[in-house]
Write a protein that holds these residues in place. Structure first.
Motif, PDB file in Angstrom:
ATOM      1  N   ARG A  90     -14.346   4.093  -1.327  1.00  0.00           N
ATOM      2  CA  ARG A  90     -13.558   3.090  -2.026  1.00  0.00           C
ATOM      3  C   ARG A  90     -12.140   3.611  -2.195  1.00  0.00           C
ATOM      4  O   ARG A  90     -11.923   4.812  -2.406  1.00  0.00           O
ATOM      5  N   TRP A  91     -11.183   2.708  -2.153  1.00  0.00           N
ATOM      6  CA  TRP A  91      -9.795   3.124  -2.313  1.00  0.00           C
ATOM      7  C   TRP A  91      -9.543   3.769  -3.667  1.00  0.00           C
ATOM      8  O   TRP A  91      -8.663   4.609  -3.802  1.00  0.00           O
ATOM      9  N   SER A  92     -10.300   3.371  -4.662  1.00  0.00           N
ATOM     10  CA  SER A  92     -10.134   3.949  -5.988  1.00  0.00           C
ATOM     11  C   SER A  92     -10.482   5.435  -6.000  1.00  0.00           C
ATOM     12  O   SER A  92     -10.174   6.145  -6.959  1.00  0.00           O
ATOM     13  N   LYS A  93     -11.109   5.928  -4.918  1.00  0.00           N
ATOM     14  CA  LYS A  93     -11.504   7.330  -4.825  1.00  0.00           C
ATOM     15  C   LYS A  93     -10.590   8.127  -3.889  1.00  0.00           C
ATOM     16  O   LYS A  93     -10.866   9.305  -3.620  1.00  0.00           O
ATOM     17  N   ILE A  94      -9.518   7.524  -3.399  1.00  0.00           N
ATOM     18  CA  ILE A  94      -8.661   8.209  -2.424  1.00  0.00           C
ATOM     19  C   ILE A  94      -8.109   9.516  -2.968  1.00  0.00           C
ATOM     20  O   ILE A  94      -8.023  10.516  -2.256  1.00  0.00           O
ATOM     21  N   SER A  95      -7.718   9.526  -4.244  1.00  0.00           N
ATOM     22  CA  SER A  95      -7.102  10.730  -4.815  1.00  0.00           C
ATOM     23  C   SER A  95      -8.057  11.916  -4.829  1.00  0.00           C
ATOM     24  O   SER A  95      -7.618  13.062  -4.993  1.00  0.00           O
ATOM     25  N   ALA A  96      -9.354  11.679  -4.669  1.00  0.00           N
ATOM     26  CA  ALA A  96     -10.322  12.775  -4.578  1.00  0.00           C
ATOM     27  C   ALA A  96     -10.332  13.381  -3.183  1.00  0.00           C
ATOM     28  O   ALA A  96     -10.861  14.486  -2.989  1.00  0.00           O
ATOM     29  N   LEU A  97      -9.749  12.665  -2.212  1.00  0.00           N
ATOM     30  CA  LEU A  97      -9.720  13.139  -0.826  1.00  0.00           C
ATOM     31  C   LEU A  97      -8.367  13.730  -0.445  1.00  0.00           C
ATOM     32  O   LEU A  97      -8.304  14.732   0.272  1.00  0.00           O
ATOM     33  N   ILE A  98      -7.286  13.108  -0.892  1.00  0.00           N
ATOM     34  CA  ILE A  98      -5.941  13.605  -0.589  1.00  0.00           C
ATOM     35  C   ILE A  98      -5.076  13.497  -1.841  1.00  0.00           C
ATOM     36  O   ILE A  98      -5.316  12.632  -2.687  1.00  0.00           O
ATOM     37  N   PRO A  99      -4.057  14.342  -1.956  1.00  0.00           N
ATOM     38  CA  PRO A  99      -3.111  14.173  -3.061  1.00  0.00           C
ATOM     39  C   PRO A  99      -2.222  12.975  -2.772  1.00  0.00           C
ATOM     40  O   PRO A  99      -1.721  12.821  -1.662  1.00  0.00           O
ATOM     41  N   LEU A 100      -2.039  12.106  -3.752  1.00  0.00           N
ATOM     42  CA  LEU A 100      -1.214  10.917  -3.577  1.00  0.00           C
ATOM     43  C   LEU A 100       0.211  11.183  -4.055  1.00  0.00           C
ATOM     44  O   LEU A 100       0.415  11.666  -5.171  1.00  0.00           O
ATOM     45  N   THR A 101       1.187  10.870  -3.218  1.00  0.00           N
ATOM     46  CA  THR A 101       2.581  10.999  -3.611  1.00  0.00           C
ATOM     47  C   THR A 101       3.018   9.744  -4.355  1.00  0.00           C
ATOM     48  O   THR A 101       2.300   8.731  -4.390  1.00  0.00           O
ATOM     49  N   SER A 102       4.201   9.781  -4.914  1.00  0.00           N
ATOM     50  CA  SER A 102       4.735   8.591  -5.579  1.00  0.00           C
ATOM     51  C   SER A 102       4.903   7.462  -4.570  1.00  0.00           C
ATOM     52  O   SER A 102       4.694   6.290  -4.888  1.00  0.00           O
ATOM     53  N   GLY A 103       5.255   7.830  -3.321  1.00  0.00           N
ATOM     54  CA  GLY A 103       5.384   6.816  -2.277  1.00  0.00           C
ATOM     55  C   GLY A 103       4.055   6.159  -1.957  1.00  0.00           C
ATOM     56  O   GLY A 103       3.990   4.948  -1.736  1.00  0.00           O
ATOM     57  N   ASP A 104       2.994   6.960  -1.914  1.00  0.00           N
ATOM     58  CA  ASP A 104       1.658   6.415  -1.682  1.00  0.00           C
ATOM     59  C   ASP A 104       1.278   5.428  -2.782  1.00  0.00           C
ATOM     60  O   ASP A 104       0.743   4.348  -2.515  1.00  0.00           O
ATOM     61  N   ARG A 105       1.565   5.809  -4.016  1.00  0.00           N
ATOM     62  CA  ARG A 105       1.204   4.951  -5.147  1.00  0.00           C
ATOM     63  C   ARG A 105       1.988   3.648  -5.106  1.00  0.00           C
ATOM     64  O   ARG A 105       1.440   2.577  -5.398  1.00  0.00           O
ATOM     65  N   ARG A 106       3.253   3.725  -4.731  1.00  0.00           N
ATOM     66  CA  ARG A 106       4.052   2.494  -4.602  1.00  0.00           C
ATOM     67  C   ARG A 106       3.482   1.602  -3.515  1.00  0.00           C
ATOM     68  O   ARG A 106       3.465   0.370  -3.649  1.00  0.00           O
ATOM     69  N   GLN A 107       3.018   2.224  -2.446  1.00  0.00           N
ATOM     70  CA  GLN A 107       2.459   1.449  -1.339  1.00  0.00           C
ATOM     71  C   GLN A 107       1.181   0.731  -1.770  1.00  0.00           C
ATOM     72  O   GLN A 107       0.964  -0.440  -1.441  1.00  0.00           O
ATOM     73  N   LEU A 108       0.326   1.413  -2.525  1.00  0.00           N
ATOM     74  CA  LEU A 108      -0.905   0.789  -3.005  1.00  0.00           C
ATOM     75  C   LEU A 108      -0.600  -0.347  -3.980  1.00  0.00           C
ATOM     76  O   LEU A 108      -1.266  -1.389  -3.961  1.00  0.00           O
ATOM     77  N   VAL A 109       0.424  -0.156  -4.818  1.00  0.00           N
ATOM     78  CA  VAL A 109       0.843  -1.222  -5.732  1.00  0.00           C
ATOM     79  C   VAL A 109       1.359  -2.418  -4.945  1.00  0.00           C
ATOM     80  O   VAL A 109       1.054  -3.575  -5.260  1.00  0.00           O
ATOM     81  N   ARG A 110       2.116  -2.136  -3.901  1.00  0.00           N
ATOM     82  CA  ARG A 110       2.644  -3.220  -3.079  1.00  0.00           C
ATOM     83  C   ARG A 110       1.513  -4.018  -2.432  1.00  0.00           C
ATOM     84  O   ARG A 110       1.584  -5.239  -2.314  1.00  0.00           O
ATOM     85  N   GLY A 111       0.460  -3.320  -2.024  1.00  0.00           N
ATOM     86  CA  GLY A 111      -0.687  -4.017  -1.466  1.00  0.00           C
ATOM     87  C   GLY A 111      -1.334  -4.938  -2.482  1.00  0.00           C
ATOM     88  O   GLY A 111      -1.710  -6.071  -2.154  1.00  0.00           O
ATOM     89  N   ARG A 112      -1.458  -4.457  -3.717  1.00  0.00           N
ATOM     90  CA  ARG A 112      -2.037  -5.304  -4.761  1.00  0.00           C
ATOM     91  C   ARG A 112      -1.162  -6.524  -5.035  1.00  0.00           C
ATOM     92  O   ARG A 112      -1.668  -7.628  -5.259  1.00  0.00           O
ATOM     93  N   GLN A 113       0.142  -6.313  -4.994  1.00  0.00           N
ATOM     94  CA  GLN A 113       1.063  -7.438  -5.205  1.00  0.00           C
ATOM     95  C   GLN A 113       0.955  -8.464  -4.086  1.00  0.00           C
ATOM     96  O   GLN A 113       1.214  -9.654  -4.294  1.00  0.00           O
ATOM     97  N   ALA A 114       0.552  -8.001  -2.903  1.00  0.00           N
ATOM     98  CA  ALA A 114       0.380  -8.908  -1.761  1.00  0.00           C
ATOM     99  C   ALA A 114      -0.978  -9.597  -1.791  1.00  0.00           C
ATOM    100  O   ALA A 114      -1.256 -10.458  -0.948  1.00  0.00           O
ATOM    101  N   GLY A 115      -1.829  -9.214  -2.749  1.00  0.00           N
ATOM    102  CA  GLY A 115      -3.120  -9.886  -2.879  1.00  0.00           C
ATOM    103  C   GLY A 115      -4.327  -9.046  -2.544  1.00  0.00           C
ATOM    104  O   GLY A 115      -5.453  -9.549  -2.515  1.00  0.00           O
ATOM    105  N   ILE A 116      -4.133  -7.744  -2.295  1.00  0.00           N
ATOM    106  CA  ILE A 116      -5.249  -6.872  -1.924  1.00  0.00           C
ATOM    107  C   ILE A 116      -5.505  -5.882  -3.048  1.00  0.00           C
ATOM    108  O   ILE A 116      -4.620  -5.111  -3.419  1.00  0.00           O
ATOM    109  N   GLY A 117      -6.717  -5.903  -3.604  1.00  0.00           N
ATOM    110  CA  GLY A 117      -7.055  -4.986  -4.682  1.00  0.00           C
ATOM    111  C   GLY A 117      -7.764  -3.760  -4.155  1.00  0.00           C
ATOM    112  O   GLY A 117      -7.211  -3.002  -3.379  1.00  0.00           O
TER     113      GLY A 117
END
Length: 255
Positions: free
Chosen positions: A91-118
Motif C-alpha cells: 500500500r502507498w501508505s507503507k512506502i516510507s517503510a521501504l524508502i526514505p521520502l523527501t519533501s519532493g516525494d511528499r509534495r508529489q503524493l499530495v499532488r496525486g491526492r489533489q488530482a483525485g487519487i488517494g
C-alpha cells in the motif's frame, strides 16, 4: 461466485488478451471486480521518450497522467522506487517503510491526492535485463482500499504484467548498437550515481571538460536537455540498468 472462481475467470480473461486495447479492457474489468477505481500497468521509464515501446496503460485522471508524463515521473516516482525494493505488493501508505521520502516525494503524493487519487496498492514486476514495471490499483481519498481485494490484486497484477510483457515485446535487431559510445555511457553512469563532472573525471582519468562534453553529446543523441531525462532514456533502452547506477537506494535519487 467464490473468490477462487472469480480469480480463475479473470486469469482466463488475461489469457485471451490479443491487443493493447484488450489489455486495457481487462484491466478495467479487474479493477472493477476488486473494488478499485483506477489501474496502471506501466514500465518505470520516461513514457514520452519511450513512446509506444513502453508498457503504459491506465485510467488515471487526465491532469495527473499529463503531469506524470511531462515530468518523467516514471523514472523518479516514489511508488516506483519503492517497488524496486520488494517483490510483494504494498500500500502507498507503507512506502516510507521501504524508502526514505523527501519533501519532493511528499509534495508529489499530495499532488496525486489533489488530482483525485488517494491510497493505492502496487505490485512490482522486476525482470533482469528489462525496464522494471508494476501493476497498480488505486482509489480516491474518500474510498478506502478493500482488504479482501489485495490478495487477488497481487496475483492478477503479476499475471497481467507478465502478459503485457509478451504483448509489448518487440524483437531486438541483431547487433543493434547503442546510441552513445562506451565512454559516454561511462560518464552518464557516474552522473546517474550522483557524481559531479569533476568527480567523474577523476574516476575515469580524463579531464572535467571531456566529461561535460561526453554528457552533452549523449543528451544530444537522445534529444533531451536534462541529465535526469538522459538517465531515464538509457534505462529505458537497456543501455544502463538499475544495478549500473547503484539501485534506487542511492541517495542521489532522493535529493
Amino acid at each position: 461466485m467464490s473468490m477462487l472462481q472469480n480469480a480463475m475467470h479473470l486469469l482466463e480473461c488475461i489469457n485471451r488478451v490479443k491487443t493493447h486495447d484488450d489489455m486495457a479492457s481487462v484491466m478495467r474489468l479487474i479493477a472493477e471486480q476488486l473494488g478499485f477505481q483506477y489501474f496502471a500497468l506501466t514500465q518505470h521509464v520516461d513514457v514520452i521518450a519511450a513512446g509506444a515501446s513502453a508498457i503504459h496503460i491506465h485510467n488515471y485522471p487526465a491532469r495527473w497522467a499529463d503531469f506524470y508524463a511531462e515530468n518523467a515521473l516514471g523514472v523518479t516516482d516514489p511508488v516506483h522506487r519503492a517497488s524496486h525494493l520488494t517483490s510483494l505488493g504494498f500500500r502507498w501508505s507503507k512506502i516510507s517503510a521501504l524508502i526514505p521520502l523527501t519533501s519532493g516525494d511528499r509534495r508529489q503524493l499530495v499532488r496525486g491526492r489533489q488530482a483525485g487519487i488517494g491510497d493505492g496498492f502496487t505490485i512490482p514486476s522486476n525482470v533482469g535485463g528489462e525496464a522494471p514495471g508494476s501493476c497498480t490499483f488505486a482509489n480516491s481519498a474518500d474510498r478506502p482500499l478493500r482488504e479482501d481485494g489485495l490478495v487477488l490484486a497481487q496475483l492478477l497484477g503479476n499475471y497481467a504484467f507478465d502478459a503485457a510483457r509478451q504483448l509489448w515485446a518487440v524483437p531486438k535487431r541483431q547487433g543493434a548498437a547503442t546510441l552513445i559510445t562506451d565512454r559516454q555511457r561511462d560518464c552518464v553512469q557516474w552522473a546517474a550515481r550522483g557524481k559531479s563532472d569533476w568527480e567523474t573525471s577523476q574516476i575515469l582519468g580524463i579531464s572535467k571538460e571531456t566529461v561535460t562534453s561526453h554528457i552533452k553529446e549523449a543528451c544530444a543523441r537522445y534529444q533531451v536537455n536534462k541529465r535526469i531525462l538522459l538517465v531515464g532514456r538509457t534505462l529505458g533502452d537497456g543501455t544502463l540498468t538499475i544495478s549500473d547506477i547503484g539501485g534506487w537506494r542511492h541517495p542521489h535519487f532522493w535529493e
